[in-house]
Design an enzyme around this catalytic site. Structure first.
Site, PDB file in Angstrom:
ATOM      1  CD  GLU A  30      -3.643  -6.310   2.673  1.00 45.43           C
ATOM      2  OE1 GLU A  30      -4.513  -5.692   3.323  1.00 45.43           O
ATOM      3  OE2 GLU A  30      -2.439  -6.019   2.694  1.00 45.43           O
ATOM      4  CD  GLU A  65      -2.935  -1.152   2.305  1.00 49.06           C
ATOM      5  OE1 GLU A  65      -2.644  -0.589   3.366  1.00 49.06           O
ATOM      6  OE2 GLU A  65      -4.029  -1.707   2.114  1.00 49.06           O
TER       7      GLU A  65
HETATM    8  C1  BG6 Z   1      -4.326  -3.206   4.835  1.00 45.40           C
HETATM    9  C2  BG6 Z   1      -2.949  -3.539   5.333  1.00 45.40           C
HETATM   10  O1  BG6 Z   1      -4.425  -1.838   4.813  1.00 45.40           O
HETATM   11  O2  BG6 Z   1      -5.419  -3.570   5.582  1.00 45.40           O
HETATM   12  C3  BG6 Z   1      -2.892  -4.632   6.356  1.00 45.40           C
HETATM   13  O3  BG6 Z   1      -2.068  -3.820   4.279  1.00 45.40           O
HETATM   14  C4  BG6 Z   1      -4.071  -4.496   7.296  1.00 45.40           C
HETATM   15  O4  BG6 Z   1      -1.662  -4.568   7.007  1.00 45.40           O
HETATM   16  C5  BG6 Z   1      -5.355  -4.635   6.503  1.00 45.40           C
HETATM   17  O5  BG6 Z   1      -4.057  -5.358   8.384  1.00 45.40           O
HETATM   18  C6  BG6 Z   1      -6.604  -4.587   7.360  1.00 45.40           C
HETATM   19  O6  BG6 Z   1      -6.567  -3.448   8.166  1.00 45.40           O
HETATM   20  P1  BG6 Z   1      -6.787  -3.533   9.730  1.00 45.40           P
HETATM   21  O7  BG6 Z   1      -6.557  -2.179  10.207  1.00 45.40           O
HETATM   22  O8  BG6 Z   1      -8.170  -3.997   9.924  1.00 45.40           O
HETATM   23  O9  BG6 Z   1      -5.795  -4.494  10.241  1.00 45.40           O
END
Ligand code: BG6
Length: 483
Positions: A383, A191
């Protein structure tokens, strides 16, 4: 004329993680501190954006001198450092074809700039890769996922200084060489757009004492772009078969109303978000970004040769995280909902997660189509997933809401493939419960595998399969035909 029906045969199904959210053992075997080690767990009622994500130099100093006591969950993760064999076995049981993980730079070069790499760190990841390979799981490896070695912050204020580029490239060269046999898919920065929102998280940059923090974050970004291109160059020299990807937190903006002013605003917000992948794929800064810089009186220090470097070493594929969509408005009144480090107006057509993230499966189809139309390089969803409060009752977690979320997103990804998008794979975020990036909570769970541990790291750490475990296993087995 043939258009792909359903996912391709070698589609990369699996899950994604980051070192600082799972490994723990933050000071073991020579590892140095990183920016992630300063993120404290603060209970919701006391949490503000400032005390959590805008980490200041005073906070860092106080943590280092012990004046600031607190619990720092990313130092402890879920102890994957010790449990990786049993955890990977569970991923293999689900049939994973790929597993995304990151290397903690500070395990390899504890301060980021050390003369020699740390053999214990190199050995750890080699063992993890060997374990993955023994199950036929392809590692997808991020070089920098929100953990700049603290040594670089101390010496250079992180990515603010061009000198960090050479240290990153050396780190990249070291791991490309050592893991040549094991790793085909690499990603430089997770990101990359986040450096402009949270510079310490994205680049180990402390901005509170800088004159113009916003301008500083764009300069630091320029250094990361250069580092990414130069690492890509190295990868191709060391292993021409390997593939380099970039990674964007794709924030899709819809206009809040059909008012052309809102439509224009949405266009500009999307241009701003896509600028990062534009640079990675096209190898040049788009004109809309140059205009943005000049409108904001930001002048980048671009040195001779920089633009040639960006142009010469572009990426092979574009990977994204996708969790939500946002609304753009010229009159930002109305209800605000939370996002991953960003807020948006509420979209009345969408529901939101317990953390206020707006759930928009169709948005994923739109995003994939747009990225494909713009870039014509393979895309990779690295993701996606639902952070939720899970209940462990009688040894079971009935997470039908997670199955529903993923089912709806994967259905739209499939539709995008059938629209003609070249999609390499889908990796669910946090296949095993892990520490939240934005809130450092453990109770924000994404996994198919429950980890018995609370927000303060207390618990047996036992791994328990949730209902979604079998669902995902079946989905992979049928290559997404049976959702
Ligand atoms: C993404 C990141 O932004 O979202 C991860 O690359 C992150 O590291 C994921 O864990 C989910 O976000 P969060 O804040 O719910 O852990």
């Amino acid at each position: 004329m043939n258009i792909q029906s359903g996912f391709k045969e070698d589609f990369l199904w699996g899950g994604a993680t980051a070192a600082n959210q799972i490994e723990g053992q933050y000071d073991k075997d020579g590892k140095g501190l990183t920016s992630a080690d300063f993120a404290e767990f603060i209970p919701k009622e006391k949490r503000t954006k400032d005390n959590h994500l805008n980490i200041t130099s005073d906070h860092v100093k106080e943590v280092l001198t012990g004046e600031h006591e607190g619990y720092f969950p990313k130092r402890f993760g879920i102890d994957f450092y010790n449990t990786y064999k049993e955890d990977i076995k569970l991923f293999a049981e689900m049939g994973f074809k790929a597993f995304r993980m990151s290397i903690s730079w500070a395990r390899i070069f504890p301060n980021g700039y050390d003369k020699e790499p740390n053999e214990a760190g190199l050995k750890f990841y080699e063992d993890v890769f060997k374990t993955l390979k023994s199950y036929g799981i392809e590692p997808v490896v991020t070089l920098s996922h929100y953990e700049t070695p603290y040594g670089l912050t101390e010496k250079y204020n992180g990515w603010m200084d061009r000198a960090v580029i050479k240290h990153f490239v050396r780190y990249a060269e070291t791991v490309f060489t050592r893991y040549k046999k094991y790793v085909k898919y690499w990603i430089t920065f997770n990101e990359i757009n986040i450096i402009n929102i949270s510079p310490f998280t994205g680049g180990g940059v402390l901005t509170d004492k800088l004159e113009n923090p916003k301008a500083a974050s764009y300069q630091a970004l320029h250094h990361q772009f250069l580092a990414s291109s130069l690492a890509t160059k190295k990868l191709k020299e060391i292993n021409p078969e390997a593939q380099m990807g970039c990674m964007l937190a794709r924030m899709k903006y819809y206009p809040n109303t059909p008012n052309p002013e809102d439509v224009l605003k949405a266009l500009q917000d999307n241009q701003r978000n896509l600028m990062y992948t534009d640079v990675h794929v096209f190898g040049e800064y788009p004109n809309s970004y140059k205009k943005f810089l000049s409108d904001n009186n930001i002048e980048l220090d671009i040195q001779t040769g920089d633009l040639e470097i960006l142009k010469s070493y572009t990426v092979d594929y574009v990977s994204i995280s996708y969790y939500m969509s946002m609304l753009s408005s010229t009159s930002p009144e109305g209800k605000v909902t939370a996002g991953n480090l960003m807020n948006s107006l509420k979209n009345p057509y969408l529901e939101a997660s317990d953390w206020g993230w707006q759930i928009d499966p169709v948005g994923l189809r739109i995003v994939l189509n747009e990225l494909w139309d713009r870039y014509h390089v393979p895309l990779f969803v690295v993701e996606n997933g639902l952070g939720a409060h899970d209940k462990l009752e009688n040894g079971k977690v009935h997470d039908d809401y997670r199955v529903d979320y993923l089912k709806r997103h994967i259905t739209e990804a499939k539709r995008a493939v059938e629209d003609g998008v070249d999609l390499m794979g889908f990796l669910a975020w946090g296949p095993i419960d892990l520490i939240s990036m934005s809130t450092s909570e453990m109770s924000k769970r994404y996994g198919f595998i429950y980890v018995d541990q609370d927000d303060y790291g207390k618990g047996s750490k036992k791994r328990i399969k949730k209902d979604s475990f079998d669902w995902y296993k079946h989905l992979i087995k049928t290559n997404g035909k049976e959702l």
